[in-house]
Write an enzyme that holds these catalytic residues in place. Structure first.
Site, short mmCIF file in Angstrom:
data_model
loop_
_atom_site.label_atom_id
_atom_site.label_comp_id
_atom_site.label_asym_id
_atom_site.label_seq_id
_atom_site.Cartn_x
_atom_site.Cartn_y
_atom_site.Cartn_z
N HIS A 111 -46.76 -51.34 92.36
CA HIS A 111 -46.24 -52.41 91.50
C HIS A 111 -47.17 -53.61 91.48
O HIS A 111 -47.21 -54.36 90.50
CB HIS A 111 -44.84 -52.80 91.96
N ARG A 149 -45.84 -45.28 74.95
CA ARG A 149 -45.07 -44.54 75.94
C ARG A 149 -43.59 -44.66 75.61
O ARG A 149 -43.11 -45.75 75.32
CB ARG A 149 -45.35 -45.09 77.34
N ARG A 163 -46.28 -40.92 72.23
CA ARG A 163 -46.28 -39.77 73.13
C ARG A 163 -44.85 -39.37 73.45
O ARG A 163 -44.02 -40.23 73.77
CB ARG A 163 -47.02 -40.11 74.43
N GLU A 167 -55.26 -33.65 79.60
CA GLU A 167 -55.09 -34.11 80.98
C GLU A 167 -55.37 -33.00 81.99
O GLU A 167 -55.37 -33.24 83.19
CB GLU A 167 -53.67 -34.61 81.18
N ASN A 196 -56.97 -40.36 83.80
CA ASN A 196 -56.42 -40.43 85.15
C ASN A 196 -56.00 -39.05 85.64
O ASN A 196 -56.43 -38.57 86.68
CB ASN A 196 -55.24 -41.40 85.17
N ASP A 197 -55.13 -38.40 84.86
CA ASP A 197 -54.71 -37.05 85.24
C ASP A 197 -55.86 -36.06 85.15
O ASP A 197 -56.01 -35.17 86.00
CB ASP A 197 -53.55 -36.58 84.36
N ARG A 221 -54.01 -38.64 92.84
CA ARG A 221 -54.35 -39.97 92.34
C ARG A 221 -53.59 -41.08 93.06
O ARG A 221 -53.89 -42.26 92.87
CB ARG A 221 -54.11 -40.06 90.84
N CYS A 275 -57.21 -42.65 75.83
CA CYS A 275 -56.18 -43.66 76.04
C CYS A 275 -56.09 -43.96 77.52
O CYS A 275 -56.36 -43.11 78.35
CB CYS A 275 -54.83 -43.20 75.49
#
Length: 657
Positions: free
Chosen positions: A290, A384, A422, A511, A534-535, A545, A582
């Site tokens: 967070h 998202r 998405r 991904e 990232n993925d 990750r 993205c």
């Protein structure tokens, strides 16, 4: 990115015997004790603490993605400080307040971590004070009074979080509200009551109950493990209240500073003043913590997982580069006393992005709700949809989804304005309670993303129906894509289902390495691809990750990852279909040029990153971008890739102020 500078300024566990347990239980029963959840609207409801942690886990995944970049060249807004390499000496040598630059340590040391919020800052360190140690347990003579004290403390924490949530908006509000629910959870209350009945005093009962729940989350791994730190912060706040101590919080030295801490709690991060806190550096934490999510929302440079940073003394002047993930200790302060903050460029003033020789590159926003919309944006590269599904027992209706999507689509009016939405990205690793998915030993490799439709096909079908009906009423151009597509068959089935609902632009996230390797076959069925680095990096490098111990393997400059991006981009170029990136990897000004050189046609990022990326691309020709891309691929590790790109001139001019 915004640059900020300022002159240097100065548990012990206890359990009673069976007799004490029985006596304590009798005393509590006699007092008619009943655990009551938090105050201020933070009702515990029917959800368990694990479910709320799951909500927060999904929230982190939904709004974070944290595909932060690591460009040591720093691109736009690079630090103009000497000593990017360690030249000797230890991290110490703090200059106390008022000692000035002359008394700064002569040695310059560079520490590294995971950059989670881009930008640079130079300023004096102020360390977060650690909670005072728990006093030794004392004998309980009045269990009912101990229970009342514990209840009041936990309720006060929940009420405070609810109050803080009312002062903020967006992700910060949602996170604080969920934490208030976590504090008020009846599971914790029952555990505290049981421990007091067994003879524990209030402070130790609260500590042990929170720690037990935190251990369960930590053992679950992944996103759940990062929520354990949230529980530990709730514990510290409740214990401080029980003991009548000040609640742990952000220091206020009276001047702008770089905040250094072992870790930061959402309750503290959400209410930071960006004019005082120049940057955040923590010893623990990960890219989906967070701290990372909220720091990005506040526009504060931030780095996590920096080993040894809490040993840097208060007052030591450091240079923080949230893009490169580096902290340079012992630098010279700025020559003047006044902090300088570069104002954020209005997106409408930038105009369309293109390279120096006119090659167009679309720069879009990543958004998770209407609160993330910024005027002047070219469009949306990643919308998202998890915000509609978080913390619910039942899926939102088609009508509810239709209204929410239409509001977002209408925020980007005009023919030709693209909004890429998405479909729901959830699963055992990003759990949503209403899906009712079974636990998995390895959720990152299990039922997630598009795969959830195998178990709950009606959720995807309803969502596509709502997207299509909202798109029919909107003036923008709505594109839809699915997460976690692995095979051409999955791509074909999703495309057929989306088009059956009347959606005309259908794509998929890349991904999974298998999807990148077979991108040309996916594009036989799809209209576009969007790469989630990232993925894709996590699966390419076989690295969780969430594991802050392996940041080099998750570096988006990894040549193997760049090779897969190049494969997907080339597949798109061969058939004239767009392939974008993205996520925050696209927000690195130096890496953005490499991605364009690889053949990527659009980049999507947070609004704060757009000006620097725009400036970086505008300063280079397409040929220069291709040369950067080739240099980055022709090496063995990300550090070399970055170095080669820098040697070819990857540093870009700063965006307009």
């Amino acid at each position: 990115m915004a640059e900020r500078r300022v002159r240097g300024v100065a548990g012990t566990s206890t359990t009673a015997a069976a007799a004490a347990r029985a006596a304590g239980r009798a005393a509590l029963d006699g007092a008619g004790a009943e655990w009551v959840g938090g105050a201020g609207g933070a009702a515990a409801g029917s959800g368990s603490l694990a479910a709320v942690a799951g909500q927060l886990a999904g929230q982190s995944a939904a709004v974070g993605s944290a595909e932060q970049t690591n460009d040591a060249a720093a691109g736009a807004g690079a630090l103009d400080v000497a000593g990017a390499e360690q030249v000797g000496g230890a991290v110490g040598g703090a200059a106390g307040p008022g000692n000035g630059a002359a008394e700064q340590a002569a040695d310059v040391v560079q520490l590294s971590g995971v950059g989670v919020s881009a930008g640079t800052a130079v300023g004096p360190v102020v360390r977060m004070t650690a909670p005072a140690p728990l006093p030794p347990p004392h004998q309980v003579v009045d269990p009912a009074a101990e229970l009342a004290s514990a209840r009041q403390a936990v309720s006060a924490v929940a009420a405070d979080l609810t109050l803080r949530a009312g002062r903020v908006a967006g992700e910060a509000k949602e996170i604080l509200e969920a934490l208030a629910m976590m504090a008020a959870d009846p599971t914790l209350g029952a555990d505290i009551e049981e421990r007091i009945a067994s003879g524990a005093d209030a402070a130790h009962a609260v500590t042990e109950a929170f720690d037990a729940q935190a251990d369960l989350l930590r053992d679950a791994g992944g996103y759940f493990a990062e929520r354990a730190a949230d529980l530990e912060d709730l514990r510290d706040r409740a214990v401080a209240t029980v003991l009548g101590r000040p609640i742990p919080g952000i220091p206020d030295p009276g001047h702008p500073f770089v905040l250094v801490a072992a870790d930061l709690a959402p309750a503290d991060t959400a209410n930071l003043n960006p004019e005082q806190v120049l940057a955040i550096v923590t010893e623990r934490g990960g890219p989906t913590s967070h701290t990372a999510i909220l720091a990005r929302g506040l526009g504060i440079p931030a780095i996590v997982a920096v080993a040894g940073v809490t040993e840097v003394g208060d007052g030591t002047v450091v240079a923080v580069d949230g893009t490169a993930g580096t902290v340079t200790v012992g630098v010279e302060p700025a020559a003047d006393n006044a902090p300088r903050v570069r104002t954020q460029t209005n997106l409408a003033d930038l105009g369309p992005c293109h390279t120096k020789d006119g090659h167009p590159v679309s720069l879009y926003l990543n958004i998770g709700s209407i609160k993330d919309v910024r005027p002047g944006a070219q469009g949306v590269g990643l919308l998202r949809t998890e915000f509609l599904f978080l913390g619910r027992k039942d899926a939102p209706s088609v009508a509810e989804q239709h209204a929410a999507y239409l509001e977002l689509f209408n925020a980007f009016p005009g023919p030709g304005t693209r909004v890429v939405i998405r479909t729901l990205d959830a699963g055992a690793d990003k759990p949503l309670p209403f899906l009712g998915l079974p636990d998995e030993e390895n959720p990152a490799l299990g039922v997630r993303g598009l795969r959830t439709a195998r178990l709950r096909p009606e959720v995807l079908d309803d969502q596509l129906a709502a997207i299509a009906s909202a798109a029919a009423e909107a003036t923008c151009e709505v594109w839809v894509m699915a997460p976690m597509v692995a095979t051409p068959t999955e791509a074909a089935e999703f495309a057929a289902q989306a088009r059956a609902h009347g959606l005309h632009h259908v794509g998929a996230m890349i991904e999974i390495p298998a999807a990148a390797l077979r991108a040309s076959r996916l594009l036989r069925h799809l209209d576009f691809l969007s790469i989630g680095t990232n993925d894709l990096g996590q699966y390419t490098m076989a690295t969780d990750r969430q594991d802050g111990r392996l940041p080099d393997l998750l570096d988006p400059w990894q040549p193997a990852l760049l090779e897969l991006i190049a494969l997907a981009a080339e597949a798109g170029r061969a058939v004239g279909k767009p392939v974008g990136v993205c996520g925050e990897a696209a927000a690195d000004p130096g890496l953005a040029a490499v991605l364009v050189g690889l053949g990527v046609t659009s980049l999507s990022m947070t609004a704060a990153a757009v000006p620097a990326v725009h400036a970086s691309l505008s300063a280079r020709t397409l040929t220069e971008c291709r040369d950067l891309a080739q240099r980055a691929r022709d090496v063995d590790d990300p550090a070399e890739a970055r170095k080669h790109a820098a040697s070819a001139g990857s540093a870009a001019p700063a965006p307009p102020s």
